[in-house]
Design a protein around this motif. Structure first.
Motif, PDB file in Angstrom:
ATOM      1  N   VAL A  25     -67.833  32.055 -73.708  1.00  0.00           N
ATOM      2  CA  VAL A  25     -66.593  32.837 -73.740  1.00  0.00           C
ATOM      3  C   VAL A  25     -65.739  32.434 -74.935  1.00  0.00           C
ATOM      4  CG1 VAL A  25     -65.213  31.375 -72.189  1.00  0.00           C
ATOM      5  CG2 VAL A  25     -64.734  33.780 -72.333  1.00  0.00           C
ATOM      6  N   MET A  26     -65.791  31.179 -75.329  1.00  0.00           N
ATOM      7  CA  MET A  26     -64.999  30.749 -76.486  1.00  0.00           C
ATOM      8  C   MET A  26     -65.554  31.336 -77.785  1.00  0.00           C
ATOM      9  SD  MET A  26     -64.012  26.883 -75.389  1.00  0.00           S
ATOM     10  CE  MET A  26     -62.996  26.618 -76.814  1.00  0.00           C
ATOM     11  N   ILE A  27     -66.853  31.349 -77.931  1.00  0.00           N
ATOM     12  CA  ILE A  27     -67.456  31.918 -79.143  1.00  0.00           C
ATOM     13  C   ILE A  27     -67.231  33.417 -79.200  1.00  0.00           C
ATOM     14  CG2 ILE A  27     -69.666  32.369 -80.276  1.00  0.00           C
ATOM     15  CD1 ILE A  27     -70.520  29.551 -79.294  1.00  0.00           C
ATOM     16  N   ILE A  28     -67.429  34.096 -78.085  1.00  0.00           N
ATOM     17  CA  ILE A  28     -67.230  35.549 -78.052  1.00  0.00           C
ATOM     18  C   ILE A  28     -65.765  35.892 -78.302  1.00  0.00           C
ATOM     19  CG2 ILE A  28     -67.284  37.548 -76.521  1.00  0.00           C
ATOM     20  CD1 ILE A  28     -69.877  36.358 -75.350  1.00  0.00           C
ATOM     21  N   SER A  29     -64.849  35.117 -77.745  1.00  0.00           N
ATOM     22  CA  SER A  29     -63.422  35.365 -77.973  1.00  0.00           C
ATOM     23  C   SER A  29     -63.051  35.154 -79.428  1.00  0.00           C
ATOM     24  CB  SER A  29     -62.581  34.440 -77.102  1.00  0.00           C
ATOM     25  OG  SER A  29     -62.821  34.683 -75.751  1.00  0.00           O
ATOM     26  N   PHE A  30     -63.612  34.122 -80.047  1.00  0.00           N
ATOM     27  CA  PHE A  30     -63.335  33.875 -81.458  1.00  0.00           C
ATOM     28  C   PHE A  30     -63.855  35.011 -82.334  1.00  0.00           C
ATOM     29  CE2 PHE A  30     -64.551  32.021 -85.582  1.00  0.00           C
ATOM     30  CZ  PHE A  30     -63.302  31.619 -86.004  1.00  0.00           C
ATOM     31  N   VAL A  31     -65.055  35.464 -82.051  1.00  0.00           N
ATOM     32  CA  VAL A  31     -65.626  36.581 -82.826  1.00  0.00           C
ATOM     33  C   VAL A  31     -64.794  37.850 -82.625  1.00  0.00           C
ATOM     34  CG1 VAL A  31     -67.650  38.084 -83.043  1.00  0.00           C
ATOM     35  CG2 VAL A  31     -67.953  35.622 -82.896  1.00  0.00           C
ATOM     36  N   LEU A  32     -64.387  38.106 -81.395  1.00  0.00           N
ATOM     37  CA  LEU A  32     -63.520  39.253 -81.121  1.00  0.00           C
ATOM     38  C   LEU A  32     -62.217  39.145 -81.911  1.00  0.00           C
ATOM     39  CD1 LEU A  32     -62.884  41.811 -79.395  1.00  0.00           C
ATOM     40  CD2 LEU A  32     -61.940  40.249 -77.693  1.00  0.00           C
ATOM     41  N   GLY A  33     -61.616  37.963 -81.933  1.00  0.00           N
ATOM     42  CA  GLY A  33     -60.387  37.752 -82.690  1.00  0.00           C
ATOM     43  C   GLY A  33     -60.579  37.924 -84.177  1.00  0.00           C
ATOM     44  N   ILE A  34     -61.685  37.431 -84.713  1.00  0.00           N
ATOM     45  CA  ILE A  34     -61.968  37.583 -86.151  1.00  0.00           C
ATOM     46  C   ILE A  34     -62.147  39.051 -86.513  1.00  0.00           C
ATOM     47  CG2 ILE A  34     -63.782  37.198 -87.879  1.00  0.00           C
ATOM     48  CD1 ILE A  34     -61.955  34.849 -87.646  1.00  0.00           C
ATOM     49  N   ILE A  35     -62.824  39.804 -85.659  1.00  0.00           N
ATOM     50  CA  ILE A  35     -63.001  41.241 -85.918  1.00  0.00           C
ATOM     51  C   ILE A  35     -61.643  41.939 -85.932  1.00  0.00           C
ATOM     52  CG2 ILE A  35     -63.910  43.380 -84.945  1.00  0.00           C
ATOM     53  CD1 ILE A  35     -66.337  41.690 -83.985  1.00  0.00           C
ATOM     54  N   LEU A  36     -60.784  41.619 -84.979  1.00  0.00           N
ATOM     55  CA  LEU A  36     -59.448  42.216 -84.956  1.00  0.00           C
ATOM     56  C   LEU A  36     -58.633  41.793 -86.165  1.00  0.00           C
ATOM     57  CD1 LEU A  36     -58.712  41.832 -81.180  1.00  0.00           C
ATOM     58  CD2 LEU A  36     -58.884  43.972 -82.414  1.00  0.00           C
ATOM     59  N   ASP A  37     -58.740  40.530 -86.566  1.00  0.00           N
ATOM     60  CA  ASP A  37     -58.028  40.064 -87.755  1.00  0.00           C
ATOM     61  C   ASP A  37     -58.487  40.787 -89.014  1.00  0.00           C
ATOM     62  OD1 ASP A  37     -56.339  38.198 -86.577  1.00  0.00           O
ATOM     63  OD2 ASP A  37     -57.895  36.659 -86.581  1.00  0.00           O
ATOM     64  N   THR A  38     -59.764  41.084 -89.084  1.00  0.00           N
ATOM     65  CA  THR A  38     -60.298  41.781 -90.245  1.00  0.00           C
ATOM     66  C   THR A  38     -59.694  43.167 -90.381  1.00  0.00           C
ATOM     67  OG1 THR A  38     -62.380  40.581 -90.031  1.00  0.00           O
ATOM     68  CG2 THR A  38     -62.415  42.599 -91.338  1.00  0.00           C
ATOM     69  N   PHE A  39     -59.588  43.873 -89.271  1.00  0.00           N
ATOM     70  CA  PHE A  39     -59.094  45.247 -89.333  1.00  0.00           C
ATOM     71  C   PHE A  39     -57.569  45.345 -89.337  1.00  0.00           C
ATOM     72  CE2 PHE A  39     -63.406  46.002 -87.640  1.00  0.00           C
ATOM     73  CZ  PHE A  39     -63.856  46.818 -88.660  1.00  0.00           C
ATOM     74  N   GLN A  40     -56.876  44.358 -88.791  1.00  0.00           N
ATOM     75  CA  GLN A  40     -55.425  44.423 -88.733  1.00  0.00           C
ATOM     76  C   GLN A  40     -54.743  43.529 -89.764  1.00  0.00           C
ATOM     77  OE1 GLN A  40     -54.007  43.822 -84.745  1.00  0.00           O
ATOM     78  NE2 GLN A  40     -54.932  45.716 -84.013  1.00  0.00           N
ATOM     79  N   ASP A  41     -55.519  42.775 -90.515  1.00  0.00           N
ATOM     80  CA  ASP A  41     -54.995  41.923 -91.579  1.00  0.00           C
ATOM     81  C   ASP A  41     -53.923  40.959 -91.061  1.00  0.00           C
ATOM     82  OD1 ASP A  41     -55.002  40.999 -94.168  1.00  0.00           O
ATOM     83  OD2 ASP A  41     -53.378  42.325 -94.799  1.00  0.00           O
ATOM     84  N   THR A  42     -54.263  40.234 -89.999  1.00  0.00           N
ATOM     85  CA  THR A  42     -53.310  39.305 -89.400  1.00  0.00           C
ATOM     86  C   THR A  42     -53.622  37.853 -89.737  1.00  0.00           C
ATOM     87  OG1 THR A  42     -54.583  39.468 -87.342  1.00  0.00           O
ATOM     88  CG2 THR A  42     -52.564  40.765 -87.494  1.00  0.00           C
TER      89      THR A  42
END
Length: 141
Positions: A25-42
């Protein structure tokens, strides 16, 4: 919708099966966060907030479900709606405080950070509760 942007992806982290390993769950959450950061430039704020939520999730599960969590005999999605709502509130508050603290990153803007946490947290809670009410499996009597 401009100012209020509910974060529906938190449901994925909250409802992730308990039987799976904690690192999954930690790895999947991190990947999910990185994908969102990529598209939202956060700049990593989503990844840090998602990872914090995944790291503290066992604490919230233990707090909400107690002994049932220790025995690993609960299904989060099949639990009573009030407990699921309480778990969702804890997770949303943790995620949003970390996320908005990193996005704003200014000590003098604490009240603005809390305002964003509460307003967008409330919108996230409403939208996620509606989604849970629509898609939660019914318990057969």
């Amino acid at each position: 919708m401009g100012f209020i942007n509910p974060m529906v992806y938190l449901l994925f982290i909250v409802l992730y099966p308990i039987e799976n390993k904690r690192w999954d769950v930690m790895i999947i959450s991190f990947v999910l966060g990185i994908i969102l950061d990529t598209f939202q430039d956060t700049g990593g704020a989503h990844a840090a907030a998602c990872l914090t939520l995944a790291f503290t999730r066992p604490l919230w599960l233990r707090l909400v479900y107690g002994e049932s969590y220790k025995m690993k005999n609960i299904k989060v999605l099949q639990s009573p709606f009030d407990r699921l709502l309480l778990l969702l509130v804890f997770c949303i508050v943790v995620h949003h405080i970390v996320f908005f603290s990193l996005v704003i990153f200014n000590g003098s803007q604490i009240l603005y950070t809390l305002k964003l946490t509460l307003s967008i947290g409330a919108a996230t809670l409403v939208v996620n509760t509606i989604l849970l009410a629509l898609f939660k499996p019914r318990v057969k009597s």
